[in-house]
Design a protein around this motif. Structure first.
Motif, PDB file in Angstrom:
ATOM      1  N   LYS A 150      28.494  29.315  40.213  1.00 19.42           N
ATOM      2  CA  LYS A 150      28.475  29.799  38.834  1.00 19.42           C
ATOM      3  C   LYS A 150      27.403  30.875  38.804  1.00 19.42           C
ATOM      4  CE  LYS A 150      28.378  28.636  34.003  1.00 19.42           C
ATOM      5  NZ  LYS A 150      28.411  27.619  32.968  1.00 19.42           N
ATOM      6  N   LEU A 151      27.827  32.100  38.853  1.00 25.46           N
ATOM      7  CA  LEU A 151      26.885  33.201  39.004  1.00 25.46           C
ATOM      8  C   LEU A 151      25.977  33.330  37.788  1.00 25.46           C
ATOM      9  CD1 LEU A 151      29.224  35.883  40.580  1.00 25.46           C
ATOM     10  CD2 LEU A 151      27.291  34.779  41.698  1.00 25.46           C
ATOM     11  N   SER A 152      24.719  33.611  38.067  1.00 28.63           N
ATOM     12  CA  SER A 152      23.744  33.883  37.010  1.00 28.63           C
ATOM     13  C   SER A 152      23.322  35.345  37.117  1.00 28.63           C
ATOM     14  CB  SER A 152      22.512  32.987  37.205  1.00 28.63           C
ATOM     15  OG  SER A 152      21.897  33.345  38.429  1.00 28.63           O
ATOM     16  N   ILE A 156      34.509  38.340  40.021  1.00 20.84           N
ATOM     17  CA  ILE A 156      33.638  37.388  39.322  1.00 20.84           C
ATOM     18  C   ILE A 156      34.504  36.493  38.433  1.00 20.84           C
ATOM     19  CG2 ILE A 156      31.613  37.176  37.821  1.00 20.84           C
ATOM     20  CD1 ILE A 156      30.707  39.105  39.824  1.00 20.84           C
ATOM     21  N   GLY A 157      34.499  35.210  38.704  1.00 18.98           N
ATOM     22  CA  GLY A 157      35.361  34.293  37.941  1.00 18.98           C
ATOM     23  C   GLY A 157      36.785  34.396  38.433  1.00 18.98           C
ATOM     24  N   ALA A 158      36.941  34.108  39.744  1.00 15.98           N
ATOM     25  CA  ALA A 158      38.196  34.443  40.445  1.00 15.98           C
ATOM     26  C   ALA A 158      39.342  33.484  40.152  1.00 15.98           C
ATOM     27  CB  ALA A 158      37.929  34.492  41.948  1.00 15.98           C
ATOM     28  N   ASN A 159      39.034  32.311  39.586  1.00 18.61           N
ATOM     29  CA  ASN A 159      40.064  31.347  39.229  1.00 18.61           C
ATOM     30  C   ASN A 159      40.871  30.934  40.460  1.00 18.61           C
ATOM     31  OD1 ASN A 159      42.817  30.576  37.553  1.00 18.61           O
ATOM     32  ND2 ASN A 159      40.961  30.165  36.412  1.00 18.61           N
ATOM     33  N   MET A 160      42.162  31.245  40.550  1.00 16.31           N
ATOM     34  CA  MET A 160      42.955  30.871  41.737  1.00 16.31           C
ATOM     35  C   MET A 160      42.939  31.974  42.786  1.00 16.31           C
ATOM     36  SD  MET A 160      43.810  27.891  40.927  1.00 16.31           S
ATOM     37  CE  MET A 160      44.990  27.309  42.133  1.00 16.31           C
ATOM     38  N   PHE A 205      34.032  34.734  43.468  1.00 10.07           N
ATOM     39  CA  PHE A 205      33.201  33.606  43.027  1.00 10.07           C
ATOM     40  C   PHE A 205      33.905  32.811  41.939  1.00 10.07           C
ATOM     41  CE2 PHE A 205      30.156  36.711  44.646  1.00 10.07           C
ATOM     42  CZ  PHE A 205      29.360  35.918  45.458  1.00 10.07           C
ATOM     43  N   GLU A 206      33.813  31.486  42.087  1.00  9.57           N
ATOM     44  CA  GLU A 206      34.356  30.581  41.067  1.00  9.57           C
ATOM     45  C   GLU A 206      33.566  29.281  41.199  1.00  9.57           C
ATOM     46  OE1 GLU A 206      36.976  30.852  38.464  1.00  9.57           O
ATOM     47  OE2 GLU A 206      35.727  29.120  38.118  1.00  9.57           O
ATOM     48  N   PHE A 207      33.444  28.540  40.113  1.00  8.30           N
ATOM     49  CA  PHE A 207      32.731  27.258  40.215  1.00  8.30           C
ATOM     50  C   PHE A 207      33.576  26.104  39.696  1.00  8.30           C
ATOM     51  CE2 PHE A 207      32.070  28.633  35.928  1.00  8.30           C
ATOM     52  CZ  PHE A 207      32.003  27.476  35.180  1.00  8.30           C
ATOM     53  N   GLY A 238      51.311  41.952  35.983  1.00  7.35           N
ATOM     54  CA  GLY A 238      51.068  43.242  35.319  1.00  7.35           C
ATOM     55  C   GLY A 238      49.614  43.655  35.437  1.00  7.35           C
ATOM     56  N   ARG A 239      48.738  42.670  35.319  1.00 11.77           N
ATOM     57  CA  ARG A 239      47.308  42.977  35.449  1.00 11.77           C
ATOM     58  C   ARG A 239      47.004  43.406  36.876  1.00 11.77           C
ATOM     59  NH1 ARG A 239      43.475  38.665  33.827  1.00 11.77           N
ATOM     60  NH2 ARG A 239      44.863  37.160  34.783  1.00 11.77           N
ATOM     61  N   TYR A 240      47.670  42.746  37.826  1.00 10.61           N
ATOM     62  CA  TYR A 240      47.433  43.120  39.225  1.00 10.61           C
ATOM     63  C   TYR A 240      47.884  44.560  39.485  1.00 10.61           C
ATOM     64  CZ  TYR A 240      47.583  43.579  44.189  1.00 10.61           C
ATOM     65  OH  TYR A 240      47.388  44.069  45.464  1.00 10.61           O
ATOM     66  N   TYR A 295      45.275  28.625  35.071  1.00  7.41           N
ATOM     67  CA  TYR A 295      45.198  29.841  34.248  1.00  7.41           C
ATOM     68  C   TYR A 295      45.989  30.950  34.931  1.00  7.41           C
ATOM     69  CZ  TYR A 295      42.868  33.742  31.781  1.00  7.41           C
ATOM     70  OH  TYR A 295      42.600  34.877  31.053  1.00  7.41           O
ATOM     71  N   GLN A 296      45.701  31.153  36.206  1.00  9.09           N
ATOM     72  CA  GLN A 296      46.397  32.224  36.941  1.00  9.09           C
ATOM     73  C   GLN A 296      47.662  31.705  37.612  1.00  9.09           C
ATOM     74  OE1 GLN A 296      43.633  33.828  39.848  1.00  9.09           O
ATOM     75  NE2 GLN A 296      42.877  35.340  38.386  1.00  9.09           N
ATOM     76  N   ASP A 297      48.556  32.620  37.910  1.00 12.44           N
ATOM     77  CA  ASP A 297      49.682  32.331  38.793  1.00 12.44           C
ATOM     78  C   ASP A 297      49.135  31.918  40.157  1.00 12.44           C
ATOM     79  OD1 ASP A 297      51.298  33.244  36.751  1.00 12.44           O
ATOM     80  OD2 ASP A 297      51.741  35.177  37.710  1.00 12.44           O
ATOM     81  N   ALA A 325      35.827  42.042  36.736  1.00  9.94           N
ATOM     82  CA  ALA A 325      35.295  41.130  35.714  1.00  9.94           C
ATOM     83  C   ALA A 325      36.389  40.962  34.661  1.00  9.94           C
ATOM     84  CB  ALA A 325      34.015  41.698  35.111  1.00  9.94           C
ATOM     85  N   LEU A 326      37.427  40.267  35.069  1.00 14.11           N
ATOM     86  CA  LEU A 326      38.615  40.150  34.215  1.00 14.11           C
ATOM     87  C   LEU A 326      38.506  38.890  33.357  1.00 14.11           C
ATOM     88  CD1 LEU A 326      41.279  41.109  36.912  1.00 14.11           C
ATOM     89  CD2 LEU A 326      40.238  42.588  35.197  1.00 14.11           C
ATOM     90  N   SER A 327      38.527  39.100  32.060  1.00  7.04           N
ATOM     91  CA  SER A 327      38.449  37.989  31.101  1.00  7.04           C
ATOM     92  C   SER A 327      37.329  37.008  31.449  1.00  7.04           C
ATOM     93  CB  SER A 327      39.803  37.268  31.016  1.00  7.04           C
ATOM     94  OG  SER A 327      40.712  38.063  30.290  1.00  7.04           O
TER      95      SER A 327
HETATM   96  C1  LIG Z   1      39.360  33.153  31.549  1.00  6.71           C
HETATM   97  S1  LIG Z   1      39.240  32.846  33.269  1.00  6.71           S
HETATM   98  C2  LIG Z   1      39.684  34.426  33.973  1.00  6.71           C
HETATM   99  C3  LIG Z   1      40.091  34.297  35.421  1.00  6.71           C
HETATM  100  C4  LIG Z   1      40.412  35.614  36.120  1.00  6.71           C
HETATM  101  N1  LIG Z   1      39.240  36.471  36.182  1.00  6.71           N
HETATM  102  C5  LIG Z   1      41.550  36.297  35.444  1.00  6.71           C
HETATM  103  O1  LIG Z   1      41.310  37.167  34.595  1.00  6.71           O
HETATM  104  O2  LIG Z   1      42.689  35.974  35.728  1.00  6.71           O
HETATM  105  C6  LIG Z   1      37.489  32.877  33.530  1.00  6.71           C
HETATM  106  C7  LIG Z   1      37.114  32.277  34.877  1.00  6.71           C
HETATM  107  O3  LIG Z   1      35.785  32.648  35.188  1.00  6.71           O
HETATM  108  C8  LIG Z   1      35.108  31.523  35.691  1.00  6.71           C
HETATM  109  N2  LIG Z   1      33.690  31.770  35.394  1.00  6.71           N
HETATM  110  C9  LIG Z   1      33.108  31.833  34.174  1.00  6.71           C
HETATM  111  N3  LIG Z   1      31.798  32.118  34.280  1.00  6.71           N
HETATM  112  C10 LIG Z   1      31.541  32.241  35.612  1.00  6.71           C
HETATM  113  C11 LIG Z   1      30.359  32.494  36.360  1.00  6.71           C
HETATM  114  N4  LIG Z   1      29.188  32.683  35.765  1.00  6.71           N
HETATM  115  N5  LIG Z   1      30.453  32.542  37.712  1.00  6.71           N
HETATM  116  C12 LIG Z   1      31.639  32.346  38.335  1.00  6.71           C
HETATM  117  N6  LIG Z   1      32.794  32.077  37.664  1.00  6.71           N
HETATM  118  C13 LIG Z   1      32.740  32.020  36.322  1.00  6.71           C
HETATM  119  C14 LIG Z   1      35.730  30.353  34.941  1.00  6.71           C
HETATM  120  O4  LIG Z   1      35.537  29.132  35.620  1.00  6.71           O
HETATM  121  C15 LIG Z   1      37.181  30.760  34.895  1.00  6.71           C
HETATM  122  O5  LIG Z   1      37.913  30.348  36.031  1.00  6.71           O
END
Ligand SMILES: C[S@@+](CC[C@H](N)C(=O)[O-])C[C@H]1O[C@@H](n2cnc3c(N)ncnc32)[C@H](O)[C@@H]1O
Length: 188
Positions: free
Chosen positions: A93-95, A44-48, A67-69, A23-25, A4-6, A113-115
């Motif tokens: 996977k954060l709750s 939150i949801g750090a991807n790469m 955090f990423e899962f 651009g987002r950065y 998803y990310q670069d 909390a991007l996307s």
């Molecule tokens: C659409 S991607 C966005 C990635 C990044 N934040 C960005 O905007 O480039 C969403 C990411 O969040 C992760 N994700 C979703 N719910 C999450 C959670 N509860 N805890 C940690 N990661 C989560 C997904 O696995 C995915 O990699």
């Protein structure tokens, strides 16, 4: 795998991802320029881990927990190529409960909390409140083009106190620009 990310390694883009990242950065970086002291970021949801890697490169006093899962092991190998010293990349996977535990432990200058808020099911309002409680500032990107945001969470919306920081192209529909906003958190 096409990510998803670069993919960013030691100051360089090594592989383009599906999603526009530079651009987002720049939007996040501009915001962080105000910090004249050490500052902390929770992604939150750090991807790469694109944002954490770049922030810790550009700001010598920036400390990040990310955090990423999903597909964590392969992403962790990528992050490790950068040999980061001020970045923790954690598998979780954060709750909502995790967010309250984090909140009891510490507080961040900035929450990213991007996307990701369209991934939290029907608990959007509770997540938003938890993220605001966890940091002084929240930068959120809204997937206004993603049908999941409508399907999963009826309350998914840009809050009225959001300040628009900029827009960046969606990967789903290139005609649509996703808003990136600043939300006031709860300073401690
Ligand atoms: C659409 S991607 C966005 C990635 C990044 N934040 C960005 O905007 O480039 C969403 C990411 O969040 C992760 N994700 C979703 N719910 C999450 C959670 N509860 N805890 C940690 N990661 C989560 C997904 O696995 C995915 O990699």
């Amino acid at each position: 795998m096409k990510t998803y990310q670069d993919q960013w390694v030691k100051g360089k883009l090594v592989e383009k991802g599906m999603r526009e990242c530079a651009g987002r950065y720049e939007i996040v970086k501009s915001f962080c320029k105000q910090f004249r002291r050490p500052f902390t970021v929770c992604d939150i949801g750090a991807n790469m881990c694109y944002f954490g890697l770049r922030l810790t490169e550009d700001f010598p006093k920036c400390y990040v927990v990310a955090f990423e899962f999903d597909k964590f092991d392969v992403r962790a190998v990528h992050v490790q190529k950068n040999n980061p010293s001020r970045l923790l990349f954690l598998k979780r996977k954060l709750s909502l409960n995790d967010l309250s535990v984090l909140n009891a432990i510490g507080h961040f200058d900035l929450i990213l909390a991007l996307s990701v808020l369209h991934h939290v099911g029907n608990k959007f309002d509770a997540w938003l409140m938890a993220l605001r409680n966890l940091g002084d500032n929240v930068i959120a990107e809204f997937a206004t083009d993603d049908s999941r945001s409508r399907r999963q969470s009826p309350d998914y919306r840009i809050p009225s106190d959001a300040q628009i920081l900029g827009y960046c192209e969606s990967h789903i529909n290139k005609q649509i620009q996703r808003p990136i906003v600043l939300l006031p958190g709860n300073p401690q």
